[in-house]
Design a protein around this motif. Structure first.
Motif, PDB file in Angstrom:
ATOM      1  N   TYR A 295       1.653  47.572  -4.879  1.00  0.00           N
ATOM      2  CA  TYR A 295       0.735  46.521  -5.361  1.00  0.00           C
ATOM      3  C   TYR A 295       0.661  46.279  -7.068  1.00  0.00           C
ATOM      4  N   ASP A 296       1.368  47.343  -7.751  1.00  0.00           N
ATOM      5  CA  ASP A 296       1.396  47.607  -9.130  1.00  0.00           C
ATOM      6  C   ASP A 296       1.969  46.482  -9.720  1.00  0.00           C
ATOM      7  N   SER A 297       1.359  45.469 -10.407  1.00  0.00           N
ATOM      8  CA  SER A 297       2.201  44.298 -11.316  1.00  0.00           C
ATOM      9  C   SER A 297       0.977  43.992 -12.369  1.00  0.00           C
ATOM     10  N   GLU A 298       1.165  43.270 -13.382  1.00  0.00           N
ATOM     11  CA  GLU A 298       0.423  42.895 -14.211  1.00  0.00           C
ATOM     12  C   GLU A 298      -0.354  41.851 -13.763  1.00  0.00           C
ATOM     13  N   GLU A 299       0.546  40.734 -12.873  1.00  0.00           N
ATOM     14  CA  GLU A 299      -0.007  39.939 -12.422  1.00  0.00           C
ATOM     15  C   GLU A 299      -1.453  40.147 -11.187  1.00  0.00           C
ATOM     16  N   ASN A 300      -1.016  41.123 -10.413  1.00  0.00           N
ATOM     17  CA  ASN A 300      -2.125  41.475  -9.863  1.00  0.00           C
ATOM     18  C   ASN A 300      -3.323  42.206 -10.289  1.00  0.00           C
ATOM     19  N   TYR A 301      -3.338  42.884 -11.526  1.00  0.00           N
ATOM     20  CA  TYR A 301      -4.152  43.258 -12.292  1.00  0.00           C
ATOM     21  C   TYR A 301      -5.168  42.370 -12.853  1.00  0.00           C
ATOM     22  N   LEU A 302      -4.413  41.280 -13.476  1.00  0.00           N
ATOM     23  CA  LEU A 302      -4.948  40.093 -14.003  1.00  0.00           C
ATOM     24  C   LEU A 302      -5.785  39.292 -12.944  1.00  0.00           C
ATOM     25  N   TYR A 303      -5.303  39.147 -11.822  1.00  0.00           N
ATOM     26  CA  TYR A 303      -5.815  38.453 -10.829  1.00  0.00           C
ATOM     27  C   TYR A 303      -7.225  39.051 -10.458  1.00  0.00           C
ATOM     28  N   ALA A 304      -7.255  40.396 -10.261  1.00  0.00           N
ATOM     29  CA  ALA A 304      -8.190  41.314  -9.798  1.00  0.00           C
ATOM     30  C   ALA A 304      -9.200  41.512 -10.709  1.00  0.00           C
ATOM     31  N   MET A 305      -8.740  41.164 -12.105  1.00  0.00           N
ATOM     32  CA  MET A 305     -10.063  41.033 -13.292  1.00  0.00           C
ATOM     33  C   MET A 305     -10.754  39.709 -13.289  1.00  0.00           C
ATOM     34  N   GLY A 306     -10.146  38.782 -12.582  1.00  0.00           N
ATOM     35  CA  GLY A 306     -10.555  37.192 -12.708  1.00  0.00           C
ATOM     36  C   GLY A 306     -10.442  36.612 -13.668  1.00  0.00           C
ATOM     37  N   GLU A 307      -9.108  37.063 -14.343  1.00  0.00           N
ATOM     38  CA  GLU A 307      -8.916  36.012 -15.423  1.00  0.00           C
ATOM     39  C   GLU A 307      -8.108  34.535 -14.998  1.00  0.00           C
ATOM     40  N   GLU A 308      -7.570  34.679 -13.717  1.00  0.00           N
ATOM     41  CA  GLU A 308      -7.114  33.532 -13.038  1.00  0.00           C
ATOM     42  C   GLU A 308      -7.718  32.831 -12.258  1.00  0.00           C
ATOM     43  N   LYS A 309      -9.188  33.249 -11.859  1.00  0.00           N
ATOM     44  CA  LYS A 309     -10.034  32.583 -11.186  1.00  0.00           C
ATOM     45  C   LYS A 309     -11.340  32.923 -11.242  1.00  0.00           C
ATOM     46  N   GLU A 310     -12.061  32.304 -10.845  1.00  0.00           N
ATOM     47  CA  GLU A 310     -13.807  32.757 -10.971  1.00  0.00           C
ATOM     48  C   GLU A 310     -14.061  33.786 -10.491  1.00  0.00           C
ATOM     49  N   LEU A 311     -13.618  34.091  -9.177  1.00  0.00           N
ATOM     50  CA  LEU A 311     -14.068  35.426  -8.531  1.00  0.00           C
ATOM     51  C   LEU A 311     -13.380  36.720  -9.059  1.00  0.00           C
ATOM     52  N   SER A 312     -14.064  37.657  -9.407  1.00  0.00           N
ATOM     53  CA  SER A 312     -13.469  39.044  -9.778  1.00  0.00           C
ATOM     54  C   SER A 312     -14.076  40.144  -8.812  1.00  0.00           C
ATOM     55  N   PHE A 313     -13.258  41.268  -8.772  1.00  0.00           N
ATOM     56  CA  PHE A 313     -13.597  42.116  -8.097  1.00  0.00           C
ATOM     57  C   PHE A 313     -13.271  43.565  -8.609  1.00  0.00           C
ATOM     58  N   ASN A 314     -13.802  44.561  -8.296  1.00  0.00           N
ATOM     59  CA  ASN A 314     -13.380  45.862  -9.011  1.00  0.00           C
ATOM     60  C   ASN A 314     -12.057  46.213  -7.939  1.00  0.00           C
ATOM     61  N   SER A 315     -10.996  46.748  -8.800  1.00  0.00           N
ATOM     62  CA  SER A 315      -9.756  47.214  -8.152  1.00  0.00           C
ATOM     63  C   SER A 315      -9.304  48.423  -8.460  1.00  0.00           C
ATOM     64  N   LEU A 316      -8.833  49.151  -7.402  1.00  0.00           N
ATOM     65  CA  LEU A 316      -8.033  50.564  -7.666  1.00  0.00           C
ATOM     66  C   LEU A 316      -6.723  50.604  -7.215  1.00  0.00           C
ATOM     67  N   ILE A 317      -5.678  50.042  -8.078  1.00  0.00           N
ATOM     68  CA  ILE A 317      -4.439  50.010  -7.928  1.00  0.00           C
ATOM     69  C   ILE A 317      -3.675  50.831  -8.760  1.00  0.00           C
ATOM     70  N   PRO A 318      -3.040  52.022  -8.331  1.00  0.00           N
ATOM     71  CA  PRO A 318      -2.449  52.873  -9.433  1.00  0.00           C
ATOM     72  C   PRO A 318      -1.269  52.324  -9.880  1.00  0.00           C
ATOM     73  N   TYR A 319      -0.921  52.968 -11.139  1.00  0.00           N
ATOM     74  CA  TYR A 319       0.177  52.664 -11.923  1.00  0.00           C
ATOM     75  C   TYR A 319       1.489  53.294 -10.838  1.00  0.00           C
ATOM     76  N   GLU A 320       2.463  52.866 -10.883  1.00  0.00           N
ATOM     77  CA  GLU A 320       3.625  53.167  -9.889  1.00  0.00           C
ATOM     78  C   GLU A 320       4.167  54.204 -10.868  1.00  0.00           C
ATOM     79  N   ARG A 321       4.694  55.420 -10.466  1.00  0.00           N
ATOM     80  CA  ARG A 321       5.044  56.377 -11.074  1.00  0.00           C
ATOM     81  C   ARG A 321       6.768  56.030 -11.612  1.00  0.00           C
ATOM     82  N   GLU A 322       6.897  56.098 -12.888  1.00  0.00           N
ATOM     83  CA  GLU A 322       8.447  55.834 -13.274  1.00  0.00           C
ATOM     84  C   GLU A 322       9.762  56.507 -12.415  1.00  0.00           C
ATOM     85  N   ASN A 323      10.426  55.737 -11.626  1.00  0.00           N
ATOM     86  CA  ASN A 323      11.553  56.189 -11.062  1.00  0.00           C
ATOM     87  C   ASN A 323      12.566  56.781 -11.900  1.00  0.00           C
ATOM     88  N   THR A 324      12.795  58.055 -11.782  1.00  0.00           N
ATOM     89  CA  THR A 324      13.845  58.702 -12.733  1.00  0.00           C
ATOM     90  C   THR A 324      15.102  59.100 -12.032  1.00  0.00           C
TER      91      THR A 324
END
Length: 110
Positions: free
Chosen positions: A49-78
Motif C-alpha cells: 500500500y506504499d504510495s505518497e497518495e495513500n500517506y497523504l490520505y491517511a494524514m488527512g490532507e485530502e479529507k477531514e478525517l485522519s487516522f494514524n497509519s503504519l504503512i512501511p516503505y517498500e524496499r527498493e527492488n534491485t
C-alpha cells in the motif's frame, strides 16, 4: 479483496478490480467511512500500500478525517540491476543519442 480486521476477526471488506493494493487503499477506506462502522484510530497495512497518495490520505490532507497509519516503505527492488533487458544497465552514448545493450546492439528510444 481488501479486509479490515481486529484481533483476527474480519470487521469489514471490500472488493475492487485493482491490479495492486496501492490503488485499493483509499477506495476501501472511503467505503469504511460511508458505513456505520466506527473508524479505526490506527490503520496497519503492508508495503503493498506504499504510495505518497495513500500517506497523504491517511494524514488527512485530502479529507477531514485522519487516522494514524503504519504503512512501511517498500524496499527498493534491485533484481533489475542484473537484467540485461533493463535499459539502465546499458551504455548511453550522448553524442549519438543511443544506448548500447550488453550484447553490443544499438537502440534509440523514441
Amino acid at each position: 479483496m481488501q479486509m479490515a480486521t481486529e484481533n483476527q476477526f474480519v470487521l469489514f471488506y471490500s472488493i475492487r478490480q485493482c491490479p495492486t493494493d496501492t490503488g485499493c487503499f483509499i477506495p476501501h477506506m472511503e467505503r469504511l467511512v460511508a458505513s456505520s462502522l466506527p473508524m479505526p484510530k490506527t490503520v496497519i497495512a503492508d508495503a503493498g500500500y506504499d504510495s505518497e497518495e495513500n500517506y497523504l490520505y491517511a494524514m488527512g490532507e485530502e479529507k477531514e478525517l485522519s487516522f494514524n497509519s503504519l504503512i512501511p516503505y517498500e524496499r527498493e527492488n534491485t533484481s533489475y540491476k542484473k537484467d540485461i533487458r533493463h535499459a539502465s544497465n546499458w551504455t548511453y552514448e550522448e553524442q549519438d543519442d543511443r544506448f548500447i545493450c550488453p550484447k553490443g546492439q544499438y537502440a534509440r528510444f523514441k
